[in-house]
Design a protein around this motif. Sequence first.
Motif, short mmCIF file in Angstrom:
data_model
loop_
_atom_site.label_atom_id
_atom_site.label_comp_id
_atom_site.label_asym_id
_atom_site.label_seq_id
_atom_site.Cartn_x
_atom_site.Cartn_y
_atom_site.Cartn_z
N ASP A 45 -22.20 82.22 -6.95
CA ASP A 45 -22.14 83.56 -7.55
C ASP A 45 -20.75 83.94 -8.04
OD1 ASP A 45 -24.82 84.14 -7.36
OD2 ASP A 45 -24.67 85.04 -5.38
N GLN A 51 -20.81 82.61 -13.37
CA GLN A 51 -22.01 83.29 -13.84
C GLN A 51 -21.83 83.78 -15.28
OE1 GLN A 51 -25.04 83.66 -12.48
NE2 GLN A 51 -24.41 82.39 -10.76
N ARG A 52 -20.68 84.37 -15.57
CA ARG A 52 -20.44 84.93 -16.91
C ARG A 52 -20.43 83.85 -17.98
NH1 ARG A 52 -16.41 87.47 -15.55
NH2 ARG A 52 -14.78 85.98 -16.16
N TYR A 78 -24.18 80.86 -16.71
CA TYR A 78 -25.57 81.22 -16.45
C TYR A 78 -26.02 82.50 -17.14
CZ TYR A 78 -25.19 77.53 -13.06
OH TYR A 78 -24.97 76.30 -12.47
N ARG A 79 -25.12 83.48 -17.29
CA ARG A 79 -25.53 84.74 -17.91
C ARG A 79 -26.08 84.54 -19.32
NH1 ARG A 79 -25.94 90.18 -15.86
NH2 ARG A 79 -26.32 91.45 -17.70
N HIS A 134 -29.65 83.28 -18.91
CA HIS A 134 -30.55 84.33 -18.44
C HIS A 134 -30.88 85.32 -19.55
CE1 HIS A 134 -29.02 83.72 -14.03
NE2 HIS A 134 -29.75 82.71 -14.47
N ASP A 135 -29.88 85.67 -20.34
CA ASP A 135 -30.11 86.58 -21.47
C ASP A 135 -31.14 86.00 -22.43
OD1 ASP A 135 -28.24 88.35 -20.46
OD2 ASP A 135 -26.64 87.76 -21.86
N GLN A 175 -29.97 85.74 -9.11
CA GLN A 175 -29.37 86.45 -10.23
C GLN A 175 -30.42 86.85 -11.27
OE1 GLN A 175 -26.15 87.33 -10.94
NE2 GLN A 175 -24.98 86.32 -9.34
N ARG A 217 -32.75 90.58 -12.22
CA ARG A 217 -32.92 91.12 -13.57
C ARG A 217 -34.39 91.22 -13.95
NH1 ARG A 217 -28.77 88.46 -17.73
NH2 ARG A 217 -29.54 90.24 -18.95
N ARG A 270 -23.23 78.32 -24.81
CA ARG A 270 -22.49 78.93 -23.72
C ARG A 270 -21.07 78.38 -23.74
NH1 ARG A 270 -25.68 76.45 -18.49
NH2 ARG A 270 -25.33 74.23 -18.86
#
Length: 210
Positions: free
Chosen positions: A19, A24-25, A28-29, A32-33, A56, A60, A195
């Motif tokens: 985490d 994450q930024r 993975y973010r 996920h988006d 995470q 959401r 990413r």
Amino acid sequence: MYRSTGTTGLFDRWSRTYDSAALQRSTYRPVHDAVLGRLDDLAPEVVLDLGCGTGQLTARLIERFPGARVIGADLSAGMLGEAAARVGDSVAGLVRSDAQRLPLRPGSVDVVTCVESFHWYPDQAAAAREVGDLLRHDGRFVIASIATVSSTGARLLRRATERRGAAVRALAPHDLDRLLDRAGFDVVHQRRVPRWGPLTWPVLTEARRR
């Protein structure tokens, strides 16, 4: 995440740093988006976050679908412990289970998300069939997983990582399409997700249960 029991200890240890805000930024973010973007037109009753890791994306999904029953599933006790701390009582259930033997009724799920875990499954075809059994007709299966460009690349990566004790099965997109077709799915969307950093861009695949 879901994986063979031989690599579960690796992810139990990884759960302590998974985490990290920077990780994450950057890693993975964005994925996920992209997954959530494929669910904009849905109002599911039951959502399964398969290979939920530290929760995470599960958190959401709970926020996105407040009226739905959201279930997070993972094989790593360490990951599930972090997920429980994150989502608390707001999630309908966190379950420790293998991807091939999920404790849910056939035809009881509307959406299954699977982010950054499918490439760890030792029997991906069996996992896809299990998801197909759980989904209702026209249910969505959204996978985001690292993927090679070619079948040869996937074989070489698997052999190299097997020697290190944690085989990565990063199917080329066309091979994933065939696997999903045999499991009763139609692929309706597929693209690479950009990413930051040197890591391979994962492939986002949305499939619908026939």
